[in-house]
Scaffold this motif. Sequence first.
Motif, short mmCIF file in Angstrom:
data_model
loop_
_atom_site.label_atom_id
_atom_site.label_comp_id
_atom_site.label_asym_id
_atom_site.label_seq_id
_atom_site.Cartn_x
_atom_site.Cartn_y
_atom_site.Cartn_z
N GLY A 1 -12.61 -54.36 -5.12
CA GLY A 1 -13.76 -54.71 -4.93
C GLY A 1 -13.68 -56.09 -4.23
O GLY A 1 -14.41 -56.32 -3.22
N LEU A 2 -12.66 -56.78 -4.82
CA LEU A 2 -12.41 -58.14 -4.23
C LEU A 2 -12.05 -58.13 -2.92
O LEU A 2 -12.42 -59.06 -2.29
CB LEU A 2 -11.59 -59.01 -5.11
N TYR A 3 -10.85 -57.23 -2.65
CA TYR A 3 -10.33 -57.25 -1.20
C TYR A 3 -11.56 -56.51 -0.17
O TYR A 3 -11.53 -57.18 0.93
CB TYR A 3 -9.32 -55.97 -1.33
N ALA A 4 -12.33 -55.84 -0.74
CA ALA A 4 -13.36 -55.27 0.23
C ALA A 4 -14.33 -56.57 0.63
O ALA A 4 -14.64 -56.71 1.82
CB ALA A 4 -14.20 -54.12 -0.58
N ARG B 1 -15.94 -60.25 4.78
CA ARG B 1 -16.36 -61.91 5.00
C ARG B 1 -15.45 -62.26 6.07
O ARG B 1 -16.08 -62.89 7.10
CB ARG B 1 -16.24 -62.69 3.79
N LEU B 2 -14.10 -62.10 6.00
CA LEU B 2 -13.21 -62.49 7.16
C LEU B 2 -13.65 -61.80 8.51
O LEU B 2 -13.30 -62.33 9.52
CB LEU B 2 -11.87 -62.07 6.71
N TRP C 1 -11.23 -65.18 -0.15
CA TRP C 1 -12.26 -65.07 0.86
C TRP C 1 -13.31 -64.55 -0.06
O TRP C 1 -14.62 -64.46 0.58
CB TRP C 1 -11.98 -64.76 1.77
N ALA C 2 -13.27 -63.48 -1.01
CA ALA C 2 -14.15 -63.00 -1.56
C ALA C 2 -15.13 -63.89 -2.51
O ALA C 2 -16.36 -63.54 -2.81
CB ALA C 2 -13.56 -61.79 -2.47
N PHE C 3 -14.67 -65.08 -2.75
CA PHE C 3 -15.26 -65.99 -3.63
C PHE C 3 -16.49 -66.84 -2.69
O PHE C 3 -16.15 -67.11 -1.30
CB PHE C 3 -14.69 -66.85 -4.33
#
Length: 322
Positions: A61-64, A69-70, A140-142
Motif C-alpha cells: 500500500g505504501l509503495y502504491a 504521488r511520484l 513519498w507515501a507520507f
Amino acid sequence: MAHFPLRAMNTSMRCALAFAAACVPPGVHAHVLTAAERSAPPVLRWTFEPWVVALLVVSLGLYAAGYRRLRARSRRGRGIRTRQLCAFVAGWLALVAALNSPLDALSAALFSAHMVQHELMMIVAAPLLVLGRPLAVWLWAFPPAARHAIAAAVRTPVLNGLWRALCAPTVAWLLHAAALWAWHMPRFFEAALASAGIHTLQHTSFLLSALLFWWVVFGEGARRDQSGYAMLSLFTTMVHTGALGALLTLAPGLWYPAYIEPTTALGFDPLQDQQLGGLVMWVPGGLAYLIAALLTGARWLMHRAPVTLMPNTLAARRDTTS
C-alpha cells in the motif's frame, strides 16, 4: 550414493505432485508442528500469519501511494519508475509465495520444500525488492510534514553511521554468510522447526541479511567504484553457498532428524529429500549468483569511460614533417 541426483529428481517430481494437490482455502499458520502432528501428512493450504500479512499489505500500500504521488509529480523518469514498480511487485509476490502459499505448509514436512522457500526469499524476492527502490518510494507515501520529519531522523549521525556500517561490502557479506551457515547447523535448524518464535527469527535474519547483501550489489554496487566489490561478493557467495549445498547433498546421513516422521508420512525417503534440498541450494542458488555477477560485470564494462590513446609526441612530429 552414486545415483543420488536421479533419486533426487524422482523425489522432486513426487514433491511437485504433492504441491499441486494443495488446497486453496485459508487456514491458521501451522509451519511449526507438534510431535503428534508430525506423524501425519500435513494439510496443504494457504497459510495466514496475521502480522506477516499485515506487513505485506502495508508495504504494498505504501509503495502504491508513493509511486502514484511520484508519477503525478513529474513525467521525467517514468520509464525507470515503471521498471522499479514491476521489480517491487514481482519481489512482493515472491515473498507471498514463500510465506503464505501452500509451500509454507509443505516446508514443515519436506526439507526440500523448506530450501525452496528460503531460496525464494533470498535470491528471488530480496534482489527484486532492492531493484524496486522501496525506501524512497515509501517516503513519498507520507504527507510533506511527515516526510521531512522522517528524512531528518534518518539523517541523524547515529542512524546514518549505522546504515553506512551495515552497507559496507564486507559487513553485508559477512552477515549474509553468517545467517546462512549458522541457521543450517543442525541444532539451530531443528530449534527453528520446534519453535515458532525461533523460526520467525530465522526467516527474518535470512530476509534482512539478503536485502543488505543485494543492496550492496544493486544499490551501492550500482556505482562504478563499487562494482568490483559487488562482483567479488557475488562470486564468493556462490562458492560458499555451493559448498553448503554440496555438504547437504553428499552427506551420508541425515542432518535434521525432525524431518524423518513427516517426510516418511508423505512416502518420501528423508535422505533423498535432504539431497534434493541440497541440490536446490547448490545448483539454482549458485546459478543465480553467477548470473548476477555476470550482469554486474557487463554493466561495469559498459559504463567505463573509453580510454583515449594519446599519440607519441615524436611520432606526431615525424608525421608533421613528412
